[in-house]
Motif scaffolding. Structure first.
Motif, PDB file in Angstrom:
ATOM      1  N   ALA A 221      15.860  27.364 -25.986  1.00  0.00           N
ATOM      2  CA  ALA A 221      16.911  26.743 -25.175  1.00  0.00           C
ATOM      3  C   ALA A 221      16.377  26.297 -23.824  1.00  0.00           C
ATOM      4  N   GLN A 222      15.511  27.107 -23.212  1.00  0.00           N
ATOM      5  CA  GLN A 222      14.925  26.722 -21.922  1.00  0.00           C
ATOM      6  C   GLN A 222      14.077  25.472 -22.059  1.00  0.00           C
ATOM      7  N   ASN A 223      13.385  25.337 -23.170  1.00  0.00           N
ATOM      8  CA  ASN A 223      12.578  24.143 -23.404  1.00  0.00           C
ATOM      9  C   ASN A 223      13.450  22.898 -23.485  1.00  0.00           C
ATOM     10  N   ILE A 224      14.558  22.975 -24.205  1.00  0.00           N
ATOM     11  CA  ILE A 224      15.432  21.816 -24.338  1.00  0.00           C
ATOM     12  C   ILE A 224      16.008  21.434 -22.976  1.00  0.00           C
ATOM     13  N   ASP A 225      16.403  22.425 -22.183  1.00  0.00           N
ATOM     14  CA  ASP A 225      16.866  22.143 -20.825  1.00  0.00           C
ATOM     15  C   ASP A 225      15.788  21.443 -20.006  1.00  0.00           C
ATOM     16  N   ASP A 226      14.579  21.967 -20.089  1.00  0.00           N
ATOM     17  CA  ASP A 226      13.484  21.449 -19.278  1.00  0.00           C
ATOM     18  C   ASP A 226      13.092  20.025 -19.677  1.00  0.00           C
ATOM     19  N   ILE A 227      13.107  19.752 -20.970  1.00  0.00           N
ATOM     20  CA  ILE A 227      12.621  18.463 -21.467  1.00  0.00           C
ATOM     21  C   ILE A 227      13.683  17.377 -21.386  1.00  0.00           C
ATOM     22  N   PHE A 228      14.956  17.739 -21.630  1.00  0.00           N
ATOM     23  CA  PHE A 228      16.002  16.725 -21.738  1.00  0.00           C
ATOM     24  C   PHE A 228      16.982  16.691 -20.564  1.00  0.00           C
ATOM     25  N   PHE A 229      17.254  17.829 -19.941  1.00  0.00           N
ATOM     26  CA  PHE A 229      18.349  17.875 -18.975  1.00  0.00           C
ATOM     27  C   PHE A 229      17.905  18.076 -17.531  1.00  0.00           C
ATOM     28  N   ARG A 230      16.704  18.527 -17.331  1.00  0.00           N
ATOM     29  CA  ARG A 230      16.176  18.590 -15.966  1.00  0.00           C
ATOM     30  C   ARG A 230      15.933  17.174 -15.464  1.00  0.00           C
ATOM     31  N   TRP A 337      21.921  23.015 -21.969  1.00  0.00           N
ATOM     32  CA  TRP A 337      21.800  23.516 -23.334  1.00  0.00           C
ATOM     33  C   TRP A 337      21.966  25.035 -23.382  1.00  0.00           C
ATOM     34  N   SER A 338      21.407  25.728 -22.420  1.00  0.00           N
ATOM     35  CA  SER A 338      21.561  27.186 -22.371  1.00  0.00           C
ATOM     36  C   SER A 338      23.010  27.569 -22.109  1.00  0.00           C
ATOM     37  N   ASN A 339      23.693  26.780 -21.304  1.00  0.00           N
ATOM     38  CA  ASN A 339      25.068  27.118 -20.924  1.00  0.00           C
ATOM     39  C   ASN A 339      26.102  26.734 -21.984  1.00  0.00           C
ATOM     40  N   SER A 340      25.694  25.941 -22.960  1.00  0.00           N
ATOM     41  CA  SER A 340      26.668  25.451 -23.946  1.00  0.00           C
ATOM     42  C   SER A 340      26.545  26.156 -25.292  1.00  0.00           C
ATOM     43  N   ILE A 341      25.909  27.311 -25.303  1.00  0.00           N
ATOM     44  CA  ILE A 341      25.614  27.979 -26.573  1.00  0.00           C
ATOM     45  C   ILE A 341      26.881  28.283 -27.376  1.00  0.00           C
ATOM     46  N   ASP A 342      27.998  28.536 -26.707  1.00  0.00           N
ATOM     47  CA  ASP A 342      29.243  28.859 -27.415  1.00  0.00           C
ATOM     48  C   ASP A 342      30.227  27.702 -27.438  1.00  0.00           C
ATOM     49  N   ASP A 343      29.778  26.523 -27.081  1.00  0.00           N
ATOM     50  CA  ASP A 343      30.648  25.349 -27.063  1.00  0.00           C
ATOM     51  C   ASP A 343      30.985  24.935 -28.499  1.00  0.00           C
ATOM     52  N   PRO A 344      32.271  24.809 -28.838  1.00  0.00           N
ATOM     53  CA  PRO A 344      32.650  24.402 -30.209  1.00  0.00           C
ATOM     54  C   PRO A 344      32.037  23.065 -30.625  1.00  0.00           C
ATOM     55  N   SER A 345      31.898  22.125 -29.678  1.00  0.00           N
ATOM     56  CA  SER A 345      31.319  20.826 -30.028  1.00  0.00           C
ATOM     57  C   SER A 345      29.863  20.972 -30.434  1.00  0.00           C
ATOM     58  N   ARG A 346      29.173  21.943 -29.851  1.00  0.00           N
ATOM     59  CA  ARG A 346      27.778  22.179 -30.228  1.00  0.00           C
ATOM     60  C   ARG A 346      27.694  22.744 -31.636  1.00  0.00           C
ATOM     61  N   ARG A 347      28.621  23.622 -31.992  1.00  0.00           N
ATOM     62  CA  ARG A 347      28.628  24.148 -33.357  1.00  0.00           C
ATOM     63  C   ARG A 347      28.919  23.032 -34.354  1.00  0.00           C
ATOM     64  N   SER A 348      29.818  22.132 -33.979  1.00  0.00           N
ATOM     65  CA  SER A 348      30.110  20.986 -34.837  1.00  0.00           C
ATOM     66  C   SER A 348      28.884  20.101 -35.001  1.00  0.00           C
ATOM     67  N   TRP A 349      28.181  19.841 -33.894  1.00  0.00           N
ATOM     68  CA  TRP A 349      26.947  19.049 -33.944  1.00  0.00           C
ATOM     69  C   TRP A 349      25.922  19.713 -34.858  1.00  0.00           C
ATOM     70  N   ALA A 350      25.745  21.030 -34.710  1.00  0.00           N
ATOM     71  CA  ALA A 350      24.749  21.751 -35.511  1.00  0.00           C
ATOM     72  C   ALA A 350      25.087  21.666 -36.992  1.00  0.00           C
ATOM     73  N   GLY A 351      26.375  21.783 -37.323  1.00  0.00           N
ATOM     74  CA  GLY A 351      26.770  21.717 -38.726  1.00  0.00           C
ATOM     75  C   GLY A 351      26.463  20.373 -39.343  1.00  0.00           C
ATOM     76  N   TYR A 352      26.781  19.295 -38.627  1.00  0.00           N
ATOM     77  CA  TYR A 352      26.516  17.960 -39.152  1.00  0.00           C
ATOM     78  C   TYR A 352      25.021  17.678 -39.232  1.00  0.00           C
ATOM     79  N   THR A 353      24.297  18.048 -38.183  1.00  0.00           N
ATOM     80  CA  THR A 353      22.870  17.730 -38.142  1.00  0.00           C
ATOM     81  C   THR A 353      22.088  18.558 -39.156  1.00  0.00           C
ATOM     82  N   PHE A 354      22.572  19.749 -39.468  1.00  0.00           N
ATOM     83  CA  PHE A 354      21.934  20.554 -40.516  1.00  0.00           C
ATOM     84  C   PHE A 354      22.003  19.824 -41.853  1.00  0.00           C
ATOM     85  N   GLU A 355      23.084  19.090 -42.083  1.00  0.00           N
ATOM     86  CA  GLU A 355      23.185  18.306 -43.309  1.00  0.00           C
ATOM     87  C   GLU A 355      22.059  17.272 -43.367  1.00  0.00           C
TER      88      GLU A 355
END
Length: 477
Positions: A221-230, A337-355
Motif C-alpha cells: 500500500a505504501q508503494n502505491i501511495d508513493d508511486i501514484f498519489f504522492r 491508497w492506505s487510507n481507503s482500505i475499507d472503502d466500499p468503492s475499492r472493494r467493488s473495484w477489486a472485485g471487477y478487476t479480479f475478473e
C-alpha cells in the motif's frame, strides 16, 4: 550488477533459432510500451551488436539522421550526416560489409516507428536495403523493435509492398504473468503475500517498468501511495506519455478508453460512437484495432451471439486504475491508497478487476480445472428482464467456458480477504443465473458452476452447489 531476465524462455528459444539459421533473418519484436522489449533483446545478445540505432521520439528526419551518423561513429565508421535514409542505409551496408565476426551480424533498430518521421523516406529506404542487399546475404540478423504496434503491424508485418511476407519471425512481447511477476519481485528482494501481489498486478499489470518502481523497503500500500498519489510520484504523469508515444491523435484513443472505463461489461461499436461522439468511419475502425493490438481493450461476444454484436472491454490494468483513482485524486491525499482500505468503492473495484486478472490467466485457469487440452470457447452472457417477465431479477455471467466435451463451466469470480462464504441470498442469485442461462441458451450441455476465489469457498449448507474450484495460488502456476 548484471540483471537477470525473468521468464521469456519462449522468446529466447525463438531468437536462438534465427541466430543459428543459415540465411539472413528479419525479426519483428513488438508489444505494449514499457513491457521489456529492449531489455529482452539486449539481454539475449548481451548488448553485442554489429550496429544498434534507437529512434528519438517526436523528432524530425534531420535529428534522426544525426543520431544515425553518431551511432556509425560509435561503431568505428565515421561518416557525414546523410541527406536521407537511402544514403544512410547505403552507409550501413558498407559498415556491415567490413564487419568481421563469427556467425550472424546482428543489427538492432529500436523504436523503429519513431524513425519514420513526417515526410520521411525511411520505410522505402529500409525496404530497399533489405530486399536489395541484406536478404540476399546469409549472415544478417536484423531486429526491428517498436512499441507503436499499429505501425509495426501496418508497415512491416502486414506490408503490401516490397516488405510483403519478408518478416522471418514476429515476437509479440506480453506483460509478465502472475508467476513471472512474483519471480521478478523476489529478485528485487520484495516478499509479499500472493494476495498483495495480485492486487498490485490489478493496478500495474505485469509491466516490468512499472514493477521496477516498487521499493522493497515499503509495503504494497505504501508503494502505491508513493508511486501514484504522492505529488510528482514516479508514475504521476505516465498516462498521457503512454498514449502520446503509442498513437497518432491519441485524444481519440483516450476518448474510447475513457468511455469503456465507465462500463465494466464494455460497449458495442455503436455505443462507443454514442459515448465519444466519434464519427462512424474507417478512423474508428483503426482506433479500435490499435487498442486491441496493444491489448488495451479486448473484443468479445455474448454467448450465442454473432460477430456483429462484438463488445469492446477495457483490459489494461494501468488505464483502469488511472480512471478509477488517479485522474481525479492526484495530489489530494499522498496516502490515499492506505487510507481507503475499507472503502466500499475499492472493494467493488477489486472485485471487477479480479475478473480481468482471471481472464488474463485463462491458460492457468484451464490447467487448474484439468481442461488444458480441451478445445474451448470463452464468452460472457447477460439476461435483461423483459417487460412482463415473471423473474424478479436479471442475470449476468462474466466468464463462460464452453467446452468441446459438451460441458459448460459457468464461472463466478470473487476477490476476498478470507474464504468466500455462500449465504442464502447469494445461493438464490446463483440458482437464478444457472436456471436463466439454461432457459435462455436452450443448451443441452451439462452446466457446471465454477468458483474462482482467492482462498477457496467456505464449506457450508450452500457450498455443494459448486462443482469445481480455482484459487488464487492456481493462477500463479
Amino acid at each position: 550488477m548484471e540483471q537477470k531476465i525473468i521468464g521469456r524462455e519462449y522468446e529466447f528459444g525463438l531468437l536462438e533459432q534465427v541466430l543459428h539459421s543459415s540465411e539472413s533473418e528479419l525479426v519483428v519484436v513488438y508489444g505494449r510500451r514499457r513491457v521489456g522489449k529492449t531489455f529482452l533483446v539486449n539481454q539475449f545478445f548481451d548488448n553485442r551488436f554489429a550496429f544498434k540505432l534507437t529512434g528519438v521520439y517526436d523528432k524530425p528526419e534531420s535529428i534522426q539522421l544525426e543520431r544515425f551518423a553518431m551511432q556509425m561513429e560509435e561503431y568505428g565508421f565515421p561518416i557525414d550526416v546523410p541527406d536521407n535514409w537511402f544514403k544512410a542505409f547505403d552507409q550501413l551496408k558498407n559498415l556491415l560489409k567490413q564487419t568481421r565476426c563469427d556467425g550472424k551480424k546482428v543489427v538492432f533498430i529500436d523504436e523503429m516507428p519513431w524513425l519514420d518521421s513526417v515526410k520521411s523516406d525511411f520505410v522505402a529506404a529500409f525496404e530497399q536495403f533489405w530486399n536489395g542487399w541484406a536478404s540476399a546475404e546469409n549472415d544478417i540478423l536484423l531486429i526491428a523493435c517498436g512499441s507503436a504496434t499499429s505501425w509495426m503491424t501496418d508497415k512491416l508485418l502486414a506490408n503490401q509492398g516490397g516488405l510483403f511476407n519478408r518478416c522471418s519471425l514476429r515476437i509479440f512481447v506480453r506483460p509478465f504473468t502472475l508467476r513471472e511477476t512474483e519471480q521478478y519481485l523476489l529478485s528485487k528482494g520484495i516478499v509479499w503475500t500472493r494476495y498483495d501481489i495480485a492486487e498490485c498486478y490489478m493496478i500495474m499489470g505485469g509491466i516490468p517498468f512499472y514493477l521496477k518502481q516498487l521499493n522493497p523497503q515499503l509495503s504494497y500500500a505504501q508503494n502505491i501511495d508513493d508511486i501514484f498519489f504522492r505529488e510528482k510520484g514516479l508514475l504521476w504523469d505516465e498516462f498521457n506519455h503512454l498514449y502520446d508515444t503509442l498513437f497518432k491523435q491519441p485524444q481519440n484513443h483516450i476518448a474510447v478508453v475513457e468511455a469503456l472505463s465507465k462500463k465494466r461489461m464494455g460497449l458495442t461499436r455503436n455505443e462507443i460512437i454514442e459515448a465519444t461522439k466519434l464519427h462512424d468511419n474507417g478512423n474508428l475502425k483503426v482506433i479500435l484495432e490499435n487498442l486491441v493490438n496493444n491489448e488495451f481493450i479486448r473484443p468479445y461476444n455474448y454467448f450465442g451471439k454473432e460477430r456483429q454484436d462484438t463488445i469492446y472491454q477495457l483490459t489494461d490494468f494501468y488505464s483502469m486504475f488511472y480512471f478509477s483513482y488517479v485522474k481525479n485524486n492526484y495530489g489530494r491525499d499522498p496516502h490515499y491508497w492506505s487510507n481507503s482500505i475499507d472503502d466500499p468503492s475499492r472493494r467493488s473495484w477489486a472485485g471487477y478487476t479480479f475478473e480481468q486478472l482471471c481472464l488474463y490467466h485463462l491458460e492457468q485457469l484451464k490447467r487448474a480445472m484439468g481442461i488444458a487440452a480441451v478445445q474451448c470457447n470463452v464468452s460472457s452472457w447477460f439476461h435483461k428482464l423483459a417487460e412482463g417477465e415473471k423473474r424478479t431479477r436479471g442475470a449476468q455471467i462474466d466468464l463462460i467456458i464452453d467446452r468441446r466435451d459438451r460441458i459448460i463451466n459457468l464461472c463466478e469470480m470473487k476477490f476476498s480477504i478470507n474464504e468466500f462464504s455462500i449465504d442464502k441470498d447469494y445461493d438464490a442469485v446463483l440458482r437464478n443465473k444457472i436456471e436463466t442461462f439454461r432457459e435462455d441458451s436452450k443448451t443441452k450441455k451439462a452446466l457446471q458452476l465454477t468458483m474462482i476465489t482467492t482462498y477457496g469457498v467456505k464449506r457450508n449448507m450452500y457450498s455443494n452447489r459448486v462443482q469445481s474450484e480455482v484459487v488464487l495460488d492456481d493462477l500463479f502456476l
